[in-house]
Write a protein that holds these residues in place. Sequence first.
Motif, PDB file in Angstrom:
ATOM      1  N   ASP A   1       4.054   7.120   2.863  1.00  0.00           N
ATOM      2  CA  ASP A   1       3.935   5.906   3.669  1.00  0.00           C
ATOM      3  C   ASP A   1       3.798   4.669   2.780  1.00  0.00           C
ATOM      4  N   VAL A   2       4.373   3.569   3.267  1.00  0.00           N
ATOM      5  CA  VAL A   2       4.278   2.286   2.565  1.00  0.00           C
ATOM      6  C   VAL A   2       3.958   1.205   3.585  1.00  0.00           C
ATOM      7  N   GLU A   3       3.026   0.330   3.240  1.00  0.00           N
ATOM      8  CA  GLU A   3       2.702  -0.821   4.079  1.00  0.00           C
ATOM      9  C   GLU A   3       2.852  -2.076   3.230  1.00  0.00           C
TER      10      GLU A   3
ATOM     11  N   GLY B   1       0.879  -1.160   0.000  1.00  0.00           N
ATOM     12  CA  GLY B   1       0.000   0.000   0.000  1.00  0.00           C
ATOM     13  C   GLY B   1       0.915   1.208   0.000  1.00  0.00           C
ATOM     14  N   VAL B   2       0.742   2.096  -0.979  1.00  0.00           N
ATOM     15  CA  VAL B   2       1.615   3.265  -1.094  1.00  0.00           C
ATOM     16  C   VAL B   2       0.775   4.528  -0.987  1.00  0.00           C
ATOM     17  N   LYS B   3       1.134   5.364  -0.030  1.00  0.00           N
ATOM     18  CA  LYS B   3       0.485   6.673   0.117  1.00  0.00           C
ATOM     19  C   LYS B   3       1.476   7.711  -0.378  1.00  0.00           C
TER      20      LYS B   3
ATOM     21  N   LEU C   1      -7.121   4.215   2.504  1.00  0.00           N
ATOM     22  CA  LEU C   1      -5.975   4.631   3.291  1.00  0.00           C
ATOM     23  C   LEU C   1      -4.760   4.933   2.422  1.00  0.00           C
ATOM     24  N   TYR C   2      -4.583   4.144   1.357  1.00  0.00           N
ATOM     25  CA  TYR C   2      -3.446   4.329   0.458  1.00  0.00           C
ATOM     26  C   TYR C   2      -3.922   4.809  -0.903  1.00  0.00           C
ATOM     27  N   ASP C   3      -2.995   5.403  -1.653  1.00  0.00           N
ATOM     28  CA  ASP C   3      -3.308   5.889  -2.998  1.00  0.00           C
ATOM     29  C   ASP C   3      -3.144   4.788  -4.040  1.00  0.00           C
ATOM     30  N   TYR C   4      -2.179   3.882  -3.783  1.00  0.00           N
ATOM     31  CA  TYR C   4      -1.879   2.824  -4.741  1.00  0.00           C
ATOM     32  C   TYR C   4      -1.697   1.493  -4.031  1.00  0.00           C
ATOM     33  N   ARG C   5      -2.024   0.432  -4.739  1.00  0.00           N
ATOM     34  CA  ARG C   5      -1.761  -0.931  -4.291  1.00  0.00           C
ATOM     35  C   ARG C   5      -0.893  -1.560  -5.365  1.00  0.00           C
TER      36      ARG C   5
ATOM     37  N   HIS D   1      -4.591   2.068  -8.774  1.00  0.00           N
ATOM     38  CA  HIS D   1      -4.927   3.320  -8.108  1.00  0.00           C
ATOM     39  C   HIS D   1      -6.209   3.050  -7.326  1.00  0.00           C
TER      40      HIS D   1
END
Length: 152
Positions: A135-137, A71-73, A104-108, A100
């Motif tokens: 942020d990255v998860e 997950g990339v924000k 919570l995140y902008d990209y997966r 896209h």
Amino acid sequence: MIDLDDIDRALLRALQKDGSLTAAALAKRVDMSQPAAWRRIKRMEEAGVISGRRVVLDKEKLGFGVTVFLGVKLATKGRVSLEDFERAVSAIPEVQVVQHVLGLYDYRLKVVARDISDFERVLRRRVMALPGVGDVEANVLLSEEKRDIALG
């Protein structure tokens, strides 16, 4: 939108299992003539229902033993354009899917790597180095039960 009947759905199911089937082989599976099957397939291709055929590779046999979903924000300061981020992240060979998303995140992202050490290298040197990444998860794939979406 195109109206699909039971025969169209049967043709699509057969193609999903084996995209290399010829019109003659498909016709045999649904008990119809080859020209009729070919016309139906052509109609579905022209309508965009069938958008292509592809080869599915076995990641593990190619040496990619780890799959990670990221997950990339994007950072809010000096916000990079979405197109620039998508272009840059799509150029990373280990990134298999860029989605896209809303939430919570902008990209997966779906990322493959040889092992955890290789994933860490991809994450640090490639993904985190992209402009605009905040942020990255990470979620490591443990097992996968269903690989494709078949028609019911």
